[in-house]
Design a protein around this motif. Sequence first.
Motif, PDB file in Angstrom:
ATOM      1  N   PRO A 292       0.813  -1.235   0.000  1.00  0.00           N
ATOM      2  CA  PRO A 292       0.000   0.000   0.000  1.00  0.00           C
ATOM      3  C   PRO A 292       0.834   1.267   0.000  1.00  0.00           C
ATOM      4  CG  PRO A 292      -0.094  -1.092   2.144  1.00  0.00           C
ATOM      5  CD  PRO A 292       0.584  -2.046   1.207  1.00  0.00           C
ATOM      6  N   ILE A 293       2.066   1.202   0.521  1.00  0.00           N
ATOM      7  CA  ILE A 293       2.923   2.389   0.519  1.00  0.00           C
ATOM      8  C   ILE A 293       3.328   2.755  -0.911  1.00  0.00           C
ATOM      9  CG2 ILE A 293       5.081   3.397   1.325  1.00  0.00           C
ATOM     10  CD1 ILE A 293       5.042   1.430   3.662  1.00  0.00           C
ATOM     11  N   CYS A 294       3.907   1.778  -1.614  1.00  0.00           N
ATOM     12  CA  CYS A 294       4.422   2.055  -2.962  1.00  0.00           C
ATOM     13  C   CYS A 294       3.292   2.372  -3.941  1.00  0.00           C
ATOM     14  CB  CYS A 294       5.249   0.869  -3.462  1.00  0.00           C
ATOM     15  SG  CYS A 294       6.746   0.572  -2.478  1.00  0.00           S
ATOM     16  N   THR A 295       2.190   1.628  -3.838  1.00  0.00           N
ATOM     17  CA  THR A 295       1.042   1.886  -4.713  1.00  0.00           C
ATOM     18  C   THR A 295       0.473   3.275  -4.455  1.00  0.00           C
ATOM     19  OG1 THR A 295       0.499  -0.471  -4.754  1.00  0.00           O
ATOM     20  CG2 THR A 295      -1.223   1.064  -5.432  1.00  0.00           C
ATOM     21  N   GLY A 296       0.312   3.623  -3.163  1.00  0.00           N
ATOM     22  CA  GLY A 296      -0.255   4.919  -2.823  1.00  0.00           C
ATOM     23  C   GLY A 296       0.602   6.075  -3.293  1.00  0.00           C
ATOM     24  N   LEU A 297       1.913   5.960  -3.115  1.00  0.00           N
ATOM     25  CA  LEU A 297       2.810   7.033  -3.555  1.00  0.00           C
ATOM     26  C   LEU A 297       2.801   7.190  -5.068  1.00  0.00           C
ATOM     27  CD1 LEU A 297       5.837   6.444  -1.167  1.00  0.00           C
ATOM     28  CD2 LEU A 297       4.624   8.613  -1.444  1.00  0.00           C
ATOM     29  N   LEU A 298       2.866   6.073  -5.773  1.00  0.00           N
ATOM     30  CA  LEU A 298       2.923   6.139  -7.228  1.00  0.00           C
ATOM     31  C   LEU A 298       1.634   6.714  -7.811  1.00  0.00           C
ATOM     32  CD1 LEU A 298       4.457   5.502  -9.832  1.00  0.00           C
ATOM     33  CD2 LEU A 298       3.488   3.189  -9.754  1.00  0.00           C
ATOM     34  N   VAL A 299       0.493   6.161  -7.432  1.00  0.00           N
ATOM     35  CA  VAL A 299      -0.782   6.623  -7.991  1.00  0.00           C
ATOM     36  C   VAL A 299      -1.114   8.024  -7.487  1.00  0.00           C
ATOM     37  CG1 VAL A 299      -3.242   6.116  -8.227  1.00  0.00           C
ATOM     38  CG2 VAL A 299      -1.581   4.238  -8.174  1.00  0.00           C
ATOM     39  N   GLY A 300      -0.847   8.289  -6.201  1.00  0.00           N
ATOM     40  CA  GLY A 300      -1.109   9.623  -5.665  1.00  0.00           C
ATOM     41  C   GLY A 300      -0.277  10.689  -6.357  1.00  0.00           C
ATOM     42  N   GLY A 301       0.990  10.364  -6.637  1.00  0.00           N
ATOM     43  CA  GLY A 301       1.840  11.310  -7.357  1.00  0.00           C
ATOM     44  C   GLY A 301       1.329  11.593  -8.749  1.00  0.00           C
ATOM     45  N   LEU A 302       0.867  10.550  -9.433  1.00  0.00           N
ATOM     46  CA  LEU A 302       0.334  10.732 -10.783  1.00  0.00           C
ATOM     47  C   LEU A 302      -0.961  11.542 -10.773  1.00  0.00           C
ATOM     48  CD1 LEU A 302       1.010   7.163 -12.270  1.00  0.00           C
ATOM     49  CD2 LEU A 302       2.286   9.279 -12.716  1.00  0.00           C
ATOM     50  N   THR A 376       6.282  33.095  -9.241  1.00  0.00           N
ATOM     51  CA  THR A 376       5.614  32.761 -10.506  1.00  0.00           C
ATOM     52  C   THR A 376       4.121  33.048 -10.519  1.00  0.00           C
ATOM     53  OG1 THR A 376       5.151  30.456  -9.882  1.00  0.00           O
ATOM     54  CG2 THR A 376       7.312  30.924 -10.845  1.00  0.00           C
ATOM     55  N   GLY A 377       3.499  33.128  -9.340  1.00  0.00           N
ATOM     56  CA  GLY A 377       2.055  33.360  -9.303  1.00  0.00           C
ATOM     57  C   GLY A 377       1.246  32.088  -9.135  1.00  0.00           C
ATOM     58  N   PRO A 378       1.156  31.218 -10.143  1.00  0.00           N
ATOM     59  CA  PRO A 378       0.340  30.012 -10.025  1.00  0.00           C
ATOM     60  C   PRO A 378       1.047  28.896  -9.248  1.00  0.00           C
ATOM     61  CG  PRO A 378       1.289  30.122 -12.200  1.00  0.00           C
ATOM     62  CD  PRO A 378       1.648  31.408 -11.519  1.00  0.00           C
ATOM     63  N   TYR A 379       0.287  27.812  -8.989  1.00  0.00           N
ATOM     64  CA  TYR A 379       0.782  26.686  -8.199  1.00  0.00           C
ATOM     65  C   TYR A 379       1.257  25.527  -9.073  1.00  0.00           C
ATOM     66  CZ  TYR A 379      -1.339  28.743  -3.991  1.00  0.00           C
ATOM     67  OH  TYR A 379      -1.667  29.564  -2.935  1.00  0.00           O
ATOM     68  N   VAL A 380       1.336  25.721 -10.377  1.00  0.00           N
ATOM     69  CA  VAL A 380       1.611  24.619 -11.299  1.00  0.00           C
ATOM     70  C   VAL A 380       2.931  23.929 -10.982  1.00  0.00           C
ATOM     71  CG1 VAL A 380       2.052  23.991 -13.704  1.00  0.00           C
ATOM     72  CG2 VAL A 380       0.226  25.617 -13.148  1.00  0.00           C
ATOM     73  N   MET A 381       4.018  24.688 -10.894  1.00  0.00           N
ATOM     74  CA  MET A 381       5.325  24.091 -10.676  1.00  0.00           C
ATOM     75  C   MET A 381       5.416  23.434  -9.292  1.00  0.00           C
ATOM     76  SD  MET A 381       6.848  24.326 -13.456  1.00  0.00           S
ATOM     77  CE  MET A 381       8.363  23.594 -12.832  1.00  0.00           C
ATOM     78  N   ALA A 382       4.769  24.021  -8.299  1.00  0.00           N
ATOM     79  CA  ALA A 382       4.790  23.443  -6.957  1.00  0.00           C
ATOM     80  C   ALA A 382       4.107  22.077  -6.941  1.00  0.00           C
ATOM     81  CB  ALA A 382       4.112  24.379  -5.968  1.00  0.00           C
ATOM     82  N   LEU A 383       2.998  21.951  -7.642  1.00  0.00           N
ATOM     83  CA  LEU A 383       2.280  20.676  -7.686  1.00  0.00           C
ATOM     84  C   LEU A 383       3.041  19.621  -8.487  1.00  0.00           C
ATOM     85  CD1 LEU A 383      -1.305  22.131  -8.193  1.00  0.00           C
ATOM     86  CD2 LEU A 383      -0.504  20.878  -6.183  1.00  0.00           C
ATOM     87  N   LEU A 384       3.643  20.031  -9.595  1.00  0.00           N
ATOM     88  CA  LEU A 384       4.416  19.072 -10.391  1.00  0.00           C
ATOM     89  C   LEU A 384       5.642  18.578  -9.613  1.00  0.00           C
ATOM     90  CD1 LEU A 384       4.269  20.713 -13.941  1.00  0.00           C
ATOM     91  CD2 LEU A 384       2.951  18.763 -13.086  1.00  0.00           C
ATOM     92  N   ALA A 385       6.258  19.469  -8.836  1.00  0.00           N
ATOM     93  CA  ALA A 385       7.392  19.054  -8.008  1.00  0.00           C
ATOM     94  C   ALA A 385       6.957  18.014  -6.981  1.00  0.00           C
ATOM     95  CB  ALA A 385       8.005  20.268  -7.312  1.00  0.00           C
ATOM     96  N   ALA A 386       5.792  18.222  -6.371  1.00  0.00           N
ATOM     97  CA  ALA A 386       5.277  17.269  -5.385  1.00  0.00           C
ATOM     98  C   ALA A 386       5.023  15.906  -6.026  1.00  0.00           C
ATOM     99  CB  ALA A 386       3.990  17.805  -4.760  1.00  0.00           C
ATOM    100  N   SER A 387       4.543  15.904  -7.270  1.00  0.00           N
ATOM    101  CA  SER A 387       4.304  14.646  -7.980  1.00  0.00           C
ATOM    102  C   SER A 387       5.608  13.877  -8.169  1.00  0.00           C
ATOM    103  CB  SER A 387       3.665  14.936  -9.341  1.00  0.00           C
ATOM    104  OG  SER A 387       3.534  13.740 -10.087  1.00  0.00           O
ATOM    105  N   GLY A 388       6.654  14.565  -8.619  1.00  0.00           N
ATOM    106  CA  GLY A 388       7.934  13.898  -8.824  1.00  0.00           C
ATOM    107  C   GLY A 388       8.534  13.366  -7.543  1.00  0.00           C
ATOM    108  N   ILE A 389       8.405  14.117  -6.446  1.00  0.00           N
ATOM    109  CA  ILE A 389       8.937  13.677  -5.159  1.00  0.00           C
ATOM    110  C   ILE A 389       8.215  12.420  -4.681  1.00  0.00           C
ATOM    111  CG2 ILE A 389       9.069  14.313  -2.714  1.00  0.00           C
ATOM    112  CD1 ILE A 389       9.658  17.189  -3.670  1.00  0.00           C
ATOM    113  N   ALA A 390       6.901  12.348  -4.887  1.00  0.00           N
ATOM    114  CA  ALA A 390       6.138  11.166  -4.479  1.00  0.00           C
ATOM    115  C   ALA A 390       6.599   9.916  -5.228  1.00  0.00           C
ATOM    116  CB  ALA A 390       4.647  11.405  -4.711  1.00  0.00           C
TER     117      ALA A 390
END
Length: 418
Positions: A292-302, A376-390
């Motif tokens: 559940p850890i690896c599945t959750g991180l991978l799918v949650g990041g995507l 930058t104003g928007p949250y786009v880069m912050a969210l994409l960074a979180a996806s990669g870290i997950a």
Amino acid sequence: MGAPAGIRRMRIVLMVMLLLIGIVNYIDRSTLAIANHSVQHDFGIGPTEMGLLLSVFSWAYAFAQLPAGGLLDRFGTRRVLGGGLLLWSVAQAFCGLAVNFKQMLFGRVVLGLGEAPAFPGGAKVVSEWWPRESRGLPVGLFNAASTIAPAIAPPLLTWLMLAYGWRAMFVVAGVAGIVLALIWFAVHRDRGPAADEQQPVPVSVREWAGLLRHRTTWGMVLGFTGIIYSIYLYLTWLPAYLESERGLSVADTGIALVVPYLAGTLGMLVGGAFGDLLVRRSVSTMTARKVPICTGLLVGGLCTIPVALTPSTTLALVCISLAQFFMNSASAGAWSLAATAGSERITASLGSLQNFGGYFGGAFAPLITGIIVDQTGPYVMALLAASGIAILAALSYALLVGRPVGVVATPEISKEPA
């Protein structure tokens, strides 16, 4: 053969208490996120300073994990967890009385120090009162506080803030924690060894340091960073994101936040229970906790990627809810792993090391987000960074976490093979 009636009753009492402590714990973390704009206005600060206020809690919380686990294993959960609850509740009330940025910063530091024993303490309580093959569900239940509280906190805290002001909101939350601490001291007693068992030897500093020689420990420390980074990004910045990026009002934001956190609660329960199911199906304990850890991180990041890119607020909320479900499923799996990857004697120490890694790295989420939004104003880069870290965190658990962690009271503590 089932547990005696007295043990079953105590398990119920402890689970209710741990759930309530966890809910208060996360409500106290949520107050500043709810009051984000009001505090910025009253103190005359910008997103970067607010990011620091949000992050400094996690840095204090992370570093306090290092002694918290050893203190829990040595002095027990009644004194250490209860004392922490009392300390952070006083700090929470103090934040409501702060008159400037520096005082609020101090209050957030003490809040982080006090909250440190809460979840390692919960893992230790479960390891003492539940059998190894059945710890996933109770771990998931008390960790569900981390999603139940953010689900009920927005409408409750928003109502308090709109009716009485953000300062009263902080004070009320602090008083509630003080009352709960008194109840904890009154009803909880640490479970001692059975009549035919020896008193366990407290974990020494050398043994605690020896945990760092295990590859599994480092996999847990590094991997939990990805879980906390993503969860804490949403916990601290989601209200402001929905208001500024998606155009929701304060009242509508309070309502909209309920669904993602309810999804996270379900994820907590599923993650813990699914691990128990795999153990009962004869899957090895370590593998059962990792799935559940690896599945959750991978799918949650995507799932975080479309949150950043879609113009649809509805689709963004759906994907946020899915991300919360899978990330919290991973969190439940991680705490179940901490409660089963070593002996009961080192549960709190191992769990606190994992939590240290999670919050030391995860603490950068609100600060980095604030800086990116400033620049930058928007949250786009912050969210994409979180996806990669997950996704990287999923690889950490998959590749580094292997054999159970053992510790012995000898100068030579064996390493796991690479």
